[in-house]
Design a protein around this motif. Structure first.
Motif, PDB file in Angstrom:
ATOM      1  N   TRP A   1       4.504  -4.343  -5.504  1.00  0.00           N
ATOM      2  CA  TRP A   1       4.019  -4.513  -4.135  1.00  0.00           C
ATOM      3  C   TRP A   1       5.011  -5.316  -3.293  1.00  0.00           C
ATOM      4  O   TRP A   1       5.191  -5.042  -2.111  1.00  0.00           O
ATOM      5  N   SER A  54       6.839  -4.244   0.297  1.00  0.00           N
ATOM      6  CA  SER A  54       6.218  -5.016   1.372  1.00  0.00           C
ATOM      7  C   SER A  54       6.611  -4.536   2.766  1.00  0.00           C
ATOM      8  O   SER A  54       5.838  -4.678   3.707  1.00  0.00           O
ATOM      9  N   ARG A  90       6.901  -1.434   3.554  1.00  0.00           N
ATOM     10  CA  ARG A  90       6.224  -0.152   3.742  1.00  0.00           C
ATOM     11  C   ARG A  90       4.705  -0.276   3.740  1.00  0.00           C
ATOM     12  O   ARG A  90       4.006   0.542   4.317  1.00  0.00           O
ATOM     13  N   LEU A  91       4.197  -1.286   3.048  1.00  0.00           N
ATOM     14  CA  LEU A  91       2.760  -1.498   2.966  1.00  0.00           C
ATOM     15  C   LEU A  91       2.351  -2.642   3.893  1.00  0.00           C
ATOM     16  O   LEU A  91       3.144  -3.521   4.182  1.00  0.00           O
ATOM     17  N   SER A  92       1.119  -2.618   4.307  1.00  0.00           N
ATOM     18  CA  SER A  92       0.626  -3.693   5.177  1.00  0.00           C
ATOM     19  C   SER A  92       0.367  -4.953   4.372  1.00  0.00           C
ATOM     20  O   SER A  92       0.273  -4.920   3.136  1.00  0.00           O
ATOM     21  N   LEU A  93       0.214  -6.068   5.066  1.00  0.00           N
ATOM     22  CA  LEU A  93      -0.131  -7.331   4.420  1.00  0.00           C
ATOM     23  C   LEU A  93      -1.451  -7.187   3.674  1.00  0.00           C
ATOM     24  O   LEU A  93      -1.624  -7.723   2.579  1.00  0.00           O
ATOM     25  N   PHE A  94      -2.391  -6.424   4.240  1.00  0.00           N
ATOM     26  CA  PHE A  94      -3.666  -6.177   3.563  1.00  0.00           C
ATOM     27  C   PHE A  94      -3.437  -5.478   2.228  1.00  0.00           C
ATOM     28  O   PHE A  94      -4.024  -5.836   1.222  1.00  0.00           O
ATOM     29  N   GLN A  95      -2.572  -4.466   2.216  1.00  0.00           N
ATOM     30  CA  GLN A  95      -2.354  -3.671   1.006  1.00  0.00           C
ATOM     31  C   GLN A  95      -1.631  -4.433  -0.094  1.00  0.00           C
ATOM     32  O   GLN A  95      -1.697  -4.044  -1.254  1.00  0.00           O
ATOM     33  N   THR A  96      -0.939  -5.505   0.243  1.00  0.00           N
ATOM     34  CA  THR A  96      -0.148  -6.213  -0.765  1.00  0.00           C
ATOM     35  C   THR A  96      -0.690  -7.578  -1.150  1.00  0.00           C
ATOM     36  O   THR A  96      -0.336  -8.088  -2.204  1.00  0.00           O
ATOM     37  N   GLY A 130      -0.926   0.219  -2.986  1.00  0.00           N
ATOM     38  CA  GLY A 130      -1.410  -1.132  -2.691  1.00  0.00           C
ATOM     39  C   GLY A 130      -2.874  -1.277  -3.074  1.00  0.00           C
ATOM     40  O   GLY A 130      -3.434  -0.450  -3.790  1.00  0.00           O
TER      41      GLY A 130
END
Length: 178
Positions: free
Chosen positions: A11, A15, A17-23, A164
């Motif tokens: 993750w 980071s 590519r993914l949102s803060l929520f997803q990681t 994520g």
């Protein structure tokens, strides 16, 4: 063992590519802890727990998790303790009965047992979410394998970790689609 270090490390690499929520901020036990339990089972499936001591440790951990679920549900719903539990007739699940049951069925130290009871009193449903998450990972993998005749386990794991954290309702269908 490919547990949290692989999950969180992957993750971190995603980071951007993914949102803060997803990681991190939206961490959902079904995804994170479900993956950890799935990874333990995977090591058993792949034959890494053939050594009797390693296998016994794995089974002991499984027993502890079963007890966690029983105690978590029982305490939060105030259910009657089944007579088969051996704690006495007419009891309800409380912190005290949960602690006694835990102590009677595990090899864990007293301080650990106390911390477990406090943990599950403070976070209702956490133990259950771990096991439901593991089941979602297993069902998602089985569905993906059935859907794809060229299924490759390693590639599926990396794709699955790349989505994520997800809520329990979304986890299994998302994993099945990979």
């Amino acid at each position: 063992m490919p547990g949290h270090h692989l999950q969180f490390g992957h993750w971190t690499t995603l980071s951007g590519r993914l949102s803060l929520f997803q990681t991190s901020a939206g961490s959902v036990s079904a995804t994170t802890e479900g993956w950890a339990l799935y990874a333990e089972r995977l090591m058993d499936e792949l034959g890494y727990l053939d050594d009797p001591a390693a296998r016994l440790g794995y089974l002991d951990s499984q027993m502890m998790r079963i007890i966690r679920v029983i105690v978590d549900i029982g305490m939060h719903l105030g259910l009657p303790v089944p007579e088969e539990a051996g704690l006495g007739p007419g009891l309800r699940w409380t912190a005290e009965t949960g602690r006694a049951f835990f102590g009677a069925h595990t090899t864990r130290e007293s301080a650990f047992l106390d911390s477990e009871i406090v943990r599950y009193l403070g976070v209702p449903g956490q133990a259950i979410s771990y096991k439901l998450g593991e089941r979602a990972w297993l069902a998602g993998r089985a569905a993906a394998r059935a859907r794809n005749p060229r299924f490759e386990l390693k590639a599926w794991h990396m794709a699955a970790l790349s989505v994520g954290t997800l809520g329990l309702d979304d986890l299994e269908p998302e994993l099945a689609a990979l």
